[in-house]
Write a protein that holds these residues in place. Sequence first.
Motif, PDB file in Angstrom:
ATOM      1  N   GLY A  68       0.922  -4.219  38.894  1.00 44.45           N
ATOM      2  CA  GLY A  68       1.964  -4.510  37.923  1.00 44.45           C
ATOM      3  C   GLY A  68       3.121  -5.328  38.454  1.00 44.45           C
ATOM      4  O   GLY A  68       4.076  -5.592  37.716  1.00 44.45           O
ATOM      5  N   ARG A  69       3.049  -5.750  39.695  1.00 47.31           N
ATOM      6  CA  ARG A  69       4.142  -6.533  40.275  1.00 47.31           C
ATOM      7  C   ARG A  69       4.195  -7.910  39.652  1.00 47.31           C
ATOM      8  O   ARG A  69       3.174  -8.585  39.500  1.00 47.31           O
ATOM      9  N   LEU A  70       5.393  -8.354  39.294  1.00 48.58           N
ATOM     10  CA  LEU A  70       5.570  -9.652  38.664  1.00 48.58           C
ATOM     11  C   LEU A  70       5.826 -10.735  39.697  1.00 48.58           C
ATOM     12  O   LEU A  70       6.100 -10.454  40.859  1.00 48.58           O
ATOM     13  N   GLY A  71       5.753 -11.986  39.258  1.00 53.92           N
ATOM     14  CA  GLY A  71       5.982 -13.111  40.148  1.00 53.92           C
ATOM     15  C   GLY A  71       7.454 -13.297  40.469  1.00 53.92           C
ATOM     16  O   GLY A  71       8.334 -12.701  39.836  1.00 53.92           O
ATOM     17  N   PRO A  72       7.749 -14.142  41.460  1.00 51.69           N
ATOM     18  CA  PRO A  72       9.139 -14.317  41.917  1.00 51.69           C
ATOM     19  C   PRO A  72      10.061 -14.952  40.878  1.00 51.69           C
ATOM     20  O   PRO A  72      11.275 -14.814  40.972  1.00 51.69           O
ATOM     21  N   GLN A  73       9.499 -15.640  39.901  1.00 48.09           N
ATOM     22  CA  GLN A  73      10.320 -16.343  38.914  1.00 48.09           C
ATOM     23  C   GLN A  73      10.399 -15.605  37.569  1.00 48.09           C
ATOM     24  O   GLN A  73      10.829 -16.196  36.577  1.00 48.09           O
ATOM     25  N   LEU A  74      10.003 -14.340  37.533  1.00 51.35           N
ATOM     26  CA  LEU A  74      10.052 -13.551  36.299  1.00 51.35           C
ATOM     27  C   LEU A  74      10.718 -12.213  36.597  1.00 51.35           C
ATOM     28  O   LEU A  74      10.225 -11.433  37.406  1.00 51.35           O
ATOM     29  N   LYS A  75      11.857 -11.955  35.935  1.00 51.13           N
ATOM     30  CA  LYS A  75      12.610 -10.725  36.176  1.00 51.13           C
ATOM     31  C   LYS A  75      13.161 -10.179  34.858  1.00 51.13           C
ATOM     32  O   LYS A  75      13.445 -10.956  33.932  1.00 51.13           O
ATOM     33  N   LEU A 179       1.576 -20.397  36.117  1.00 47.23           N
ATOM     34  CA  LEU A 179       1.814 -19.140  35.417  1.00 47.23           C
ATOM     35  C   LEU A 179       1.553 -17.946  36.333  1.00 47.23           C
ATOM     36  O   LEU A 179       2.336 -16.985  36.378  1.00 47.23           O
ATOM     37  N   GLN A 180       0.473 -18.008  37.111  1.00 44.42           N
ATOM     38  CA  GLN A 180       0.125 -16.891  37.986  1.00 44.42           C
ATOM     39  C   GLN A 180       0.976 -16.881  39.253  1.00 44.42           C
ATOM     40  O   GLN A 180       1.444 -15.817  39.682  1.00 44.42           O
ATOM     41  N   GLU A 181       1.203 -18.037  39.855  1.00 43.11           N
ATOM     42  CA  GLU A 181       1.964 -18.088  41.104  1.00 43.11           C
ATOM     43  C   GLU A 181       3.446 -17.785  40.898  1.00 43.11           C
ATOM     44  O   GLU A 181       4.061 -17.100  41.726  1.00 43.11           O
ATOM     45  N   GLN A 182       4.033 -18.283  39.834  1.00 33.44           N
ATOM     46  CA  GLN A 182       5.473 -18.177  39.645  1.00 33.44           C
ATOM     47  C   GLN A 182       5.890 -16.960  38.815  1.00 33.44           C
ATOM     48  O   GLN A 182       6.920 -16.341  39.083  1.00 33.44           O
ATOM     49  N   LEU A 183       5.099 -16.617  37.802  1.00 31.30           N
ATOM     50  CA  LEU A 183       5.461 -15.502  36.929  1.00 31.30           C
ATOM     51  C   LEU A 183       4.622 -14.247  37.155  1.00 31.30           C
ATOM     52  O   LEU A 183       4.968 -13.170  36.663  1.00 31.30           O
ATOM     53  N   GLY A 184       3.512 -14.382  37.875  1.00 31.83           N
ATOM     54  CA  GLY A 184       2.644 -13.219  38.079  1.00 31.83           C
ATOM     55  C   GLY A 184       1.894 -12.831  36.823  1.00 31.83           C
ATOM     56  O   GLY A 184       1.499 -11.672  36.661  1.00 31.83           O
ATOM     57  N   LEU A 185       1.647 -13.806  35.945  1.00 33.43           N
ATOM     58  CA  LEU A 185       0.915 -13.570  34.703  1.00 33.43           C
ATOM     59  C   LEU A 185      -0.342 -14.435  34.690  1.00 33.43           C
ATOM     60  O   LEU A 185      -0.442 -15.420  35.414  1.00 33.43           O
ATOM     61  N   LYS A 186      -1.304 -14.069  33.871  1.00 32.48           N
ATOM     62  CA  LYS A 186      -2.531 -14.849  33.775  1.00 32.48           C
ATOM     63  C   LYS A 186      -3.014 -14.872  32.334  1.00 32.48           C
ATOM     64  O   LYS A 186      -2.671 -14.001  31.523  1.00 32.48           O
TER      65      LYS A 186
END
Length: 208
Positions: A68-75, A179-186
């Motif tokens: 569930g950890r998000l990417g570095p650019q999504l908080k 999307l996956q690298e920066q936000l941790g979403l796919k």
Amino acid sequence: MRVREVIGLPGWVSAERYDVTAKPPAGSTREQRSEMWRTLFAERMKLVAHVEEKEPDTFALAVARSDGRLGPQLKPSTLDCSPRAPGSPPAPPPPPPTTDADVLNRCGGRFSNGSIIAGGITMDSLVVSFGGLAGRLVNNRTGLQGSYSLTLTFSPPRTPEASSDAPLSGDAPEFFTALQEQLGLKLQPEKTMVPIFVIDHIERPTEN
């Protein structure tokens, strides 16, 4: 019923531009204005349409990591972006943002060709903008609640005229990778029953 896709439009709808001036009566409600727009389209453009359920190929937006950890650019946003109470007066519009920092300090976001920046936006609102970038309707399956702050930078999608062998512009990754690298979403392929607005007949609008 929220309709997010329209089919059956002729080519001139996207190619031609028209000036439309509409002045609703003072004191009219939002529902009344919506009905006026429907009447205008039906009368001036001879519009005939219907809504039907279809099951097209779509995408599901999900959290990429199993923990569930998000990417570095999504908080999670620190701003109060909750809807205003019904009947409360609208807040005065803020001045136009001039920098990325301005955008990150207010609710909503800025969508440009190659970047998305938001100070406070829900996942349900975000997926609406993803449809054009992904090439399909996108549904929110993240389970993330509330508003989020984000910065996403990517190479704009190729145009139909561009060669498939042409290199991507700049150093930014393509949308799915960013999307996956920066936000941790796919984005995961899926099929979804969705309401589709089907155009049966439409004509060029008549003048006053």
